[in-house]
Design an enzyme around this catalytic site. Structure first.
Site, PDB file in Angstrom:
ATOM      1  N   ASP A 254       1.147  -0.880  -0.118  1.00 31.83           N
ATOM      2  CA  ASP A 254      -0.158   0.122  -0.457  1.00 31.83           C
ATOM      3  C   ASP A 254       1.116   0.852  -0.145  1.00 31.83           C
ATOM      4  O   ASP A 254       1.400   1.544   0.700  1.00 31.83           O
ATOM      5  CB  ASP A 254      -1.426   0.249   1.453  1.00 31.83           C
ATOM      6  CG  ASP A 254      -1.822   1.437   1.459  1.00 31.83           C
ATOM      7  OD1 ASP A 254      -2.042   2.101   0.316  1.00 31.83           O
ATOM      8  OD2 ASP A 254      -2.744   1.181   2.682  1.00 31.83           O
ATOM      9  N   LYS A 261       1.839   8.420   0.315  1.00 33.03           N
ATOM     10  CA  LYS A 261       1.733   7.976   2.021  1.00 33.03           C
ATOM     11  C   LYS A 261       3.530   8.812   1.622  1.00 33.03           C
ATOM     12  O   LYS A 261       4.615   8.163   0.739  1.00 33.03           O
ATOM     13  CB  LYS A 261       1.948   6.722   2.268  1.00 33.03           C
ATOM     14  CG  LYS A 261       0.536   5.902   2.814  1.00 33.03           C
ATOM     15  CD  LYS A 261       0.748   4.907   3.337  1.00 33.03           C
ATOM     16  CE  LYS A 261      -0.284   3.842   3.406  1.00 33.03           C
ATOM     17  NZ  LYS A 261      -0.901   4.754   4.278  1.00 33.03           N
ATOM     18  N   ASP A 272       0.485  -4.525   4.609  1.00 30.81           N
ATOM     19  CA  ASP A 272      -0.752  -4.784   4.498  1.00 30.81           C
ATOM     20  C   ASP A 272      -1.713  -5.883   3.711  1.00 30.81           C
ATOM     21  O   ASP A 272      -2.820  -5.895   3.291  1.00 30.81           O
ATOM     22  CB  ASP A 272      -1.064  -3.262   3.400  1.00 30.81           C
ATOM     23  CG  ASP A 272      -2.387  -2.338   4.026  1.00 30.81           C
ATOM     24  OD1 ASP A 272      -2.647  -2.697   4.830  1.00 30.81           O
ATOM     25  OD2 ASP A 272      -2.545  -1.982   3.017  1.00 30.81           O
ATOM     26  N   ASP A 331      -6.258   6.133  -0.895  1.00 32.62           N
ATOM     27  CA  ASP A 331      -4.972   5.506   0.629  1.00 32.62           C
ATOM     28  C   ASP A 331      -6.262   4.950   1.924  1.00 32.62           C
ATOM     29  O   ASP A 331      -5.621   4.564   2.382  1.00 32.62           O
ATOM     30  CB  ASP A 331      -4.071   6.730   1.481  1.00 32.62           C
ATOM     31  CG  ASP A 331      -3.455   5.699   2.149  1.00 32.62           C
ATOM     32  OD1 ASP A 331      -2.943   4.125   1.676  1.00 32.62           O
ATOM     33  OD2 ASP A 331      -2.817   6.602   2.586  1.00 32.62           O
ATOM     34  N   ARG A 335     -11.197  -0.109   1.733  1.00 32.33           N
ATOM     35  CA  ARG A 335     -12.182  -0.699   2.474  1.00 32.33           C
ATOM     36  C   ARG A 335     -13.447  -0.325   0.926  1.00 32.33           C
ATOM     37  O   ARG A 335     -13.994  -1.498   1.222  1.00 32.33           O
ATOM     38  CB  ARG A 335     -13.092   0.766   3.357  1.00 32.33           C
ATOM     39  CG  ARG A 335     -12.540   2.216   2.525  1.00 32.33           C
ATOM     40  CD  ARG A 335     -13.066   2.977   3.119  1.00 32.33           C
ATOM     41  NE  ARG A 335     -11.493   3.274   4.524  1.00 32.33           N
ATOM     42  CZ  ARG A 335     -11.981   4.193   5.208  1.00 32.33           C
ATOM     43  NH1 ARG A 335     -12.792   4.953   5.167  1.00 32.33           N
ATOM     44  NH2 ARG A 335     -10.911   3.822   5.653  1.00 32.33           N
TER      45      ARG A 335
HETATM   46  N1  BES Z   1      -3.167   0.305   4.749  1.00 38.77           N
HETATM   47  C1  BES Z   1      -3.197   1.912   5.455  1.00 38.77           C
HETATM   48  C2  BES Z   1      -4.011   1.551   7.091  1.00 38.77           C
HETATM   49  C3  BES Z   1      -2.291   0.836   8.273  1.00 38.77           C
HETATM   50  C4  BES Z   1      -1.613   2.337   8.896  1.00 38.77           C
HETATM   51  C5  BES Z   1      -2.242  -0.309   8.312  1.00 38.77           C
HETATM   52  C6  BES Z   1      -1.035   2.135   9.514  1.00 38.77           C
HETATM   53  C7  BES Z   1      -0.809  -0.898   8.809  1.00 38.77           C
HETATM   54  C8  BES Z   1      -0.275   0.480   9.923  1.00 38.77           C
HETATM   55  C9  BES Z   1      -4.860   1.942   5.010  1.00 38.77           C
HETATM   56  O1  BES Z   1      -4.788   1.871   3.640  1.00 38.77           O
HETATM   57  C10 BES Z   1      -4.750   3.449   5.053  1.00 38.77           C
HETATM   58  O2  BES Z   1      -3.717   4.213   4.385  1.00 38.77           O
HETATM   59  N2  BES Z   1      -5.580   4.504   5.427  1.00 38.77           N
HETATM   60  C11 BES Z   1      -5.693   5.635   5.949  1.00 38.77           C
HETATM   61  C12 BES Z   1      -6.697   5.962   6.157  1.00 38.77           C
HETATM   62  C13 BES Z   1      -6.855   7.547   5.778  1.00 38.77           C
HETATM   63  C14 BES Z   1      -6.511   8.304   4.534  1.00 38.77           C
HETATM   64  C15 BES Z   1      -8.682   7.470   5.761  1.00 38.77           C
HETATM   65  C16 BES Z   1      -5.086   5.775   7.396  1.00 38.77           C
HETATM   66  O3  BES Z   1      -5.143   4.623   8.283  1.00 38.77           O
HETATM   67  O4  BES Z   1      -4.111   7.013   7.227  1.00 38.77           O
HETATM   68 ZN    ZN Z   2      -4.077  -0.402   3.630  1.00 36.61          ZN
HETATM   69 ZN    ZN Z   3      -3.808   2.727   2.542  1.00 36.20          ZN
END
Ligand code: BES
Ligand code: ZN
Ligand code: ZN
Length: 483
Positions: A254, A261, A272, A331, A335
């Protein structure tokens, strides 16, 4: 990658033996299973101030030709399965036993729970991701064989479950370009080979397109790898019995997509895929234990990459379920992937229950930290059963709320739903969960484990885990299907 356990009728005195002792046992206040000779030797060490039984302390000892390592467990009332696993891990990695290839652990008089914790301490505590360690080869500890004389059935069960926890850890630790969707598919096929009661459905890019799983395709659009939805239908129960589906997030990497990111958040994003790895590991346990239930194990596989073909922030995409989705952030891709996976499984397999497991939100780590996964559900009986398994296995989870008004937070101005929640990202974990819930089918019992905070250790170690993947969720969900 980890120590082996050999179940013995009787321990062999020619190899070093670890005795795990509480402070009460060392002080002679608690009846021990030790020989009079050993009890005397322990007493002498205590009098000289060389061993008190304090947690994680050790003292070597020789009785005739027998080499012994005493290991302190601390006070009986403070002793938990977690501390037992931690002590076993620290003892096995101690300098004293460094070059011992065979070690006995004395477990006489231990109950079921403690014995399981010792086996887990051996199997999970000795796990090291060392595939790519070459330079310092001599410093890499050799895998030990640990001899335990106790109930074979109980030990074999713990060993089998832990082997699959470590299988999931290997998958998560592996490079994203090695553990890509094709490799995961190969592993699923290998895992079900010869199983007569498993039917496999694998949707590739062409089929995903033909059937309209556009959210999965969108998430994967920047990747050079193929997206997949893999569904293994396991029929262990009678035909008319209800069916539970486990659906895991398998984002092989991811990067965030075009909403790239920052590097600090990207380095470990091969993690991920931990939800999908957990689902596969639980399936392997179901097969190993011939669970008499109807279960579905599904994995959504994609890579969230950046590039000219990548899907764009602001895009509106028609989901498999029919509703259109506004992509407010590329990101928040997990979901999207799981929404299509949930809707597809709900419509075509009609499970009574859907359980998602996913590294879904960074917010869950802010809310709960690294020790508890987030649990959300639309059905309290289901939540309670999962919490019971979490408690029983010490694969911890804490419930967060799902409620009617959450719907408001995922409404979009120009599509049916959007993939972000509250304006400043408040309560990010529950709004992501609400999104998943809406695609699991109104009548389906649904639960979701957010393991983003618990599944990976970035430092040197935590509890009985070293650096890297922990395999969270595998023991919890295995306990759940075995109940
Ligand atoms: N894969 C990430 C979540 C994640 C964060 C997994 C840290 C493992 C460790 C997910 O896809 C993501 O990027 N979520 C975002 C959501 C936001 C854009 C609303 C996040 O958590 O920042
Ligand atoms: Zn993710
Ligand atoms: Zn993500």
């Amino acid at each position: 990658m980890a120590a082996k356990i050999e179940v013995k009728q009787k321990l062999d005195d020619s190899i070093p033996t670890v005795y795990l002792l509480t402070t009460e046992q060392v002080e002679g206040k608690d009846k021990t299973q030790l020989s009079a000779e050993l009890e005397k030797a322990v007493m002498q060490l205590r009098k000289k101030g060389l061993f008190s039984g304090e947690e994680c302390t050790t003292a070597p000892l020789q009785l005739g030709s027998k080499v012994i390592l005493l290991a302190g467990l601390g006070e009986q009332k403070e002793l938990t399965p977690t501390s037992l696993r931690c002590v076993v891990r620290s003892v096995l990695s101690s300098q004293f036993l460094k070059s011992a290839e065979h070690v006995n652990i004395f477990t006489e008089g231990m109950g079921r729970k403690d014995l399981t914790a010792v086996a887990e301490g051996v199997m999970l505590g000795s796990y090291i991701w060392k595939k790519y360690l070459t330079i310092d080869g001599k410093k890499i500890p050799k895998d030990k064989t640990v001899h335990i004389a106790a109930d074979a059935k109980l030990l074999e069960k713990a060993v089998a479950i832990c082997a699959n926890v470590n299988y999931a850890r290997d998958m998560v630790n592996e490079n994203a370009d090695v553990m890509n969707s094709a490799e995961i598919e190969r592993r699923v096929r290998e895992s079900v080979r010869g199983a007569r009661n498993v039917r496999l459905e694998v949707l590739d890019r062409r089929m995903l397109k033909a059937k309209g799983l556009n959210l999965i395709l969108a998430v994967n659009s920047g990747s050079r790898y193929e997206p997949r939805l893999i569904i293994a239908k396991y029929s262990g129960g009678a035909k008319n019995e209800p069916c539970t589906a486990f659906i895991g997030k398998g984002m092989t990497f991811d990067a965030g997509g075009l909403d790239l990111k920052p590097w600090q958040y990207m380095t470990t994003m091969r993690e991920d895929k931990a939800g999908a790895a957990a689902v596969l590991a639980v399936m392997r346990n179901a097969l190993a234990f011939k669970v008499k239930k109807n279960l579905i194990f599904a994995m959504g596989l994609a890579e969230n990459a950046i590039g000219s073909r990548a899907f764009k922030p602001g895009d509106v995409i028609k989901s498999y379920e029919g509703r259109t989705v506004e992509v407010e952030s590329t990101d928040a891709e997990g979901r999207l992937l799981l929404a299509d996976a949930n809707a597809y499984v709900a419509k075509n397999y009609k499970p009574d229950t859907i359980i998602n497991i996913a590294t879904l939100t960074g917010a869950v780590a802010i809310a709960l930290g690294p020790d508890y996964s987030g649990l959300m559900a639309n059905n309290q009986t289901l939540a309670n059963r999962l919490l019971k398994s979490a408690e029983e296995t010490d694969d911890r989870a804490w419930q967060l709320p799902i409620y009617k008004e959450l719907k408001e937070h995922v409404k979009s101005k120009y599509a049916d739903i959007r993939n972000l929640g509250m304006p400043k990202g408040e309560a990010g974990t529950i709004s992501a969960a609400e999104f998943l819930r809406q695609f699991a089918g109104e009548k389906t019992k649904w639960a979701h484990l957010d393991i983003a905070g618990t599944n990976f250790v970035e430092g040197d170690g935590r509890w009985y885990y070293g650096y890297g993947a922990t395999g969270t969720g595998v023991r919890l969900l295995t306990d759940f299907i075995l109940r």
